[in-house]
Scaffold this motif. Structure first.
Motif, PDB file in Angstrom:
ATOM      1  N   ALA A   1      53.417  47.439  38.057  1.00  0.00           N
ATOM      2  CA  ALA A   1      54.574  47.086  38.058  1.00  0.00           C
ATOM      3  C   ALA A   1      54.782  45.703  37.562  1.00  0.00           C
ATOM      4  CB  ALA A   1      55.116  47.297  39.416  1.00  0.00           C
ATOM      5  N   HIS A   2      53.706  44.797  37.556  1.00  0.00           N
ATOM      6  CA  HIS A   2      53.853  43.452  37.360  1.00  0.00           C
ATOM      7  C   HIS A   2      53.045  43.119  35.857  1.00  0.00           C
ATOM      8  CE1 HIS A   2      54.562  43.465  41.578  1.00  0.00           C
ATOM      9  NE2 HIS A   2      55.306  42.347  41.602  1.00  0.00           N
ATOM     10  N   ARG A   3      52.308  44.211  35.239  1.00  0.00           N
ATOM     11  CA  ARG A   3      51.620  44.302  34.097  1.00  0.00           C
ATOM     12  C   ARG A   3      50.346  43.617  34.558  1.00  0.00           C
ATOM     13  NH1 ARG A   3      51.061  41.533  28.808  1.00  0.00           N
ATOM     14  NH2 ARG A   3      52.053  39.683  29.291  1.00  0.00           N
ATOM     15  N   TYR A   4      50.446  42.310  35.053  1.00  0.00           N
ATOM     16  CA  TYR A   4      49.039  41.836  35.698  1.00  0.00           C
ATOM     17  C   TYR A   4      49.618  40.813  36.701  1.00  0.00           C
ATOM     18  CZ  TYR A   4      50.133  37.916  32.399  1.00  0.00           C
ATOM     19  OH  TYR A   4      50.986  36.760  31.897  1.00  0.00           O
ATOM     20  N   LEU A   5      48.642  40.506  37.544  1.00  0.00           N
ATOM     21  CA  LEU A   5      48.869  39.637  38.643  1.00  0.00           C
ATOM     22  C   LEU A   5      48.966  37.987  38.311  1.00  0.00           C
ATOM     23  CD1 LEU A   5      47.188  41.705  41.786  1.00  0.00           C
ATOM     24  CD2 LEU A   5      49.483  41.892  40.522  1.00  0.00           C
TER      25      LEU A   5
ATOM     26  N   ILE B   1      43.926  33.964  31.523  1.00  0.00           N
ATOM     27  CA  ILE B   1      42.945  33.908  32.806  1.00  0.00           C
ATOM     28  C   ILE B   1      42.445  32.616  32.484  1.00  0.00           C
ATOM     29  CG2 ILE B   1      40.739  34.817  33.450  1.00  0.00           C
ATOM     30  CD1 ILE B   1      41.638  37.533  32.489  1.00  0.00           C
ATOM     31  N   SER B   2      42.263  31.828  33.738  1.00  0.00           N
ATOM     32  CA  SER B   2      41.849  30.428  33.846  1.00  0.00           C
ATOM     33  C   SER B   2      40.431  30.441  33.780  1.00  0.00           C
ATOM     34  CB  SER B   2      42.234  29.907  35.287  1.00  0.00           C
ATOM     35  OG  SER B   2      41.373  30.455  36.369  1.00  0.00           O
TER      36      SER B   2
ATOM     37  N   LEU C   1      43.545  40.483  36.833  1.00  0.00           N
ATOM     38  CA  LEU C   1      44.141  39.309  36.081  1.00  0.00           C
ATOM     39  C   LEU C   1      44.327  39.573  34.757  1.00  0.00           C
ATOM     40  CD1 LEU C   1      41.011  36.769  37.183  1.00  0.00           C
ATOM     41  CD2 LEU C   1      43.533  36.824  38.082  1.00  0.00           C
ATOM     42  N   ALA C   2      43.893  40.574  34.141  1.00  0.00           N
ATOM     43  CA  ALA C   2      44.045  41.112  32.682  1.00  0.00           C
ATOM     44  C   ALA C   2      45.165  41.908  32.602  1.00  0.00           C
ATOM     45  CB  ALA C   2      42.918  41.352  32.062  1.00  0.00           C
ATOM     46  N   GLY C   3      45.277  43.070  33.646  1.00  0.00           N
ATOM     47  CA  GLY C   3      46.230  44.097  33.302  1.00  0.00           C
ATOM     48  C   GLY C   3      45.656  45.184  32.661  1.00  0.00           C
ATOM     49  N   TYR C   4      44.472  45.268  32.493  1.00  0.00           N
ATOM     50  CA  TYR C   4      43.779  46.417  31.875  1.00  0.00           C
ATOM     51  C   TYR C   4      42.316  46.254  32.268  1.00  0.00           C
ATOM     52  CZ  TYR C   4      43.149  42.647  28.160  1.00  0.00           C
ATOM     53  OH  TYR C   4      42.582  41.601  27.541  1.00  0.00           O
TER      54      TYR C   4
END
Length: 306
Positions: free
Chosen positions: A96-100, A236-237, A200-203
């Motif tokens: 729902a957010h694509r990634y967090l 991503i940090s 973090l990445a969404g995949y």
């Protein structure tokens, strides 16, 4: 009705079981009921798996792990009554957010690590940690569920195991490429690394092999993992990348342990969460455990009367 529960809508369905939303007839409390048809567990391995899941659930009590309320048996069904996670799957939340955002992912991942560390401290390995087995409560807190592949180990012999299990995209390489024993806690750590990457990445980190896009060829998937350098999207940090590089190490002898994860600087905002002892975690009073204490004995008494 199933025992003292009114069965409502279906929450999920697997090969051998269906999970229903249930409401206690007297208290009105909502629960999830895993209904297993007796005819579908007509062999010893499946029976053992159900027994192991129930046995493990009866020994654990942690704010970020699903609570077991009761087990009800009828002629047709075995019903495992557990806490209801109204927030749904973490998988759907990420979609729902694509990634967090890292702030949100850090909080959820710290809760996951607290729960997994608690399990390992009690000599239990989950062995099937994945996004679909992480639920959210109404306050968007992580709740670990589905202990069908969980196992207990004897601390005197370490946590060496031989059964290959889990979902391919989340399972550590040693489950496939090694013919010998593997360290169960290390397998959980790998899976948690995959989960963090997906947050973090969404995949997923190793699902981009053009010749095996769905990971159906298990041996090819793990050979790809061994041969592929971990890469990250730009958002991503550096600290999160550093933690992921420590966890997603194909060689289990070089993979980080839980202590290094919990002391990592990326998780520093939630470091106090990792200071609780097993006893502290099991006696903490909060909304979930108030329900457990009120509902659990009530259900047991009603079941015995039935």
């Amino acid at each position: 009705m199933f025992g003292p529960y009114l069965l409502l809508q279906t929450l999920g369905e697997g090969e051998f079981a269906k999970v229903k939303l249930g409401m206690h007839n007297d208290t009105g409390e909502e629960v999830a009921i895993k209904l297993i048809r007796r005819q579908s567990v007509d062999n010893t391995p499946r029976i053992n798996k159900i027994g192991r899941e129930i046995s493990v659930l009866r020994t654990i009590r942690h704010p970020n792990i699903i609570s077991l309320f009761d087990v009800i048996e009828t002629e047709r069904y075995i019903g495992i009554v557990i806490e209801y996670a109204s927030g749904g799957e973490l998988f759907d939340h990420i979609l729902a957010h694509r990634y967090l955002r890292e702030r949100d992912a850090c909080r959820l991942f710290a809760q996951l690590m607290s729960g997994v560390h608690y399990l390992h401290s009690k000599h239990i390995v989950h062995r099937d940690l994945k996004l679909e087995n992480l639920l959210l409560d109404r306050n968007r807190n992580i709740m670990i569920t589905d202990f069908g592949f969980a196992n207990q180990f004897d601390s005197s012999t370490r946590d060496l195991m031989s059964t290959s299990c889990g979902s391919p995209c989340y399972a550590a390489p040693e489950l496939v490429i090694s013919d010998g024993l593997y360290v169960g806690t290390g397998v959980d750590i790998w899976s948690c690394g995959v989960i963090l990457y997906a947050m973090l990445a969404g995949y997923l980190p190793f699902d981009d092999d053009p010749s095996n896009p769905d990971g159906d060829n298990i041996n090819q998937l793990y050979n790809y993992i061994l041969a592929t350098t971990l890469v990250f999207p730009d958002y991503i940090s550096p600290d999160a990348r550093d933690l992921l590089r420590m966890m997603l190490v194909p060689d289990p002898t070089k993979r980080c342990n839980m202590k290094r994860i919990m002391s990592h600087r990326w998780l520093r905002p939630y470091a106090p969460m990792f200071q609780y002892s097993i006893e502290d975690l099991e006696v903490r009073i909060n909304g979930r455990y108030c329900i457990t204490r009120i509902l659990g004995p009530t259900v047991t008494l009603l079941t015995e009367r039935a």
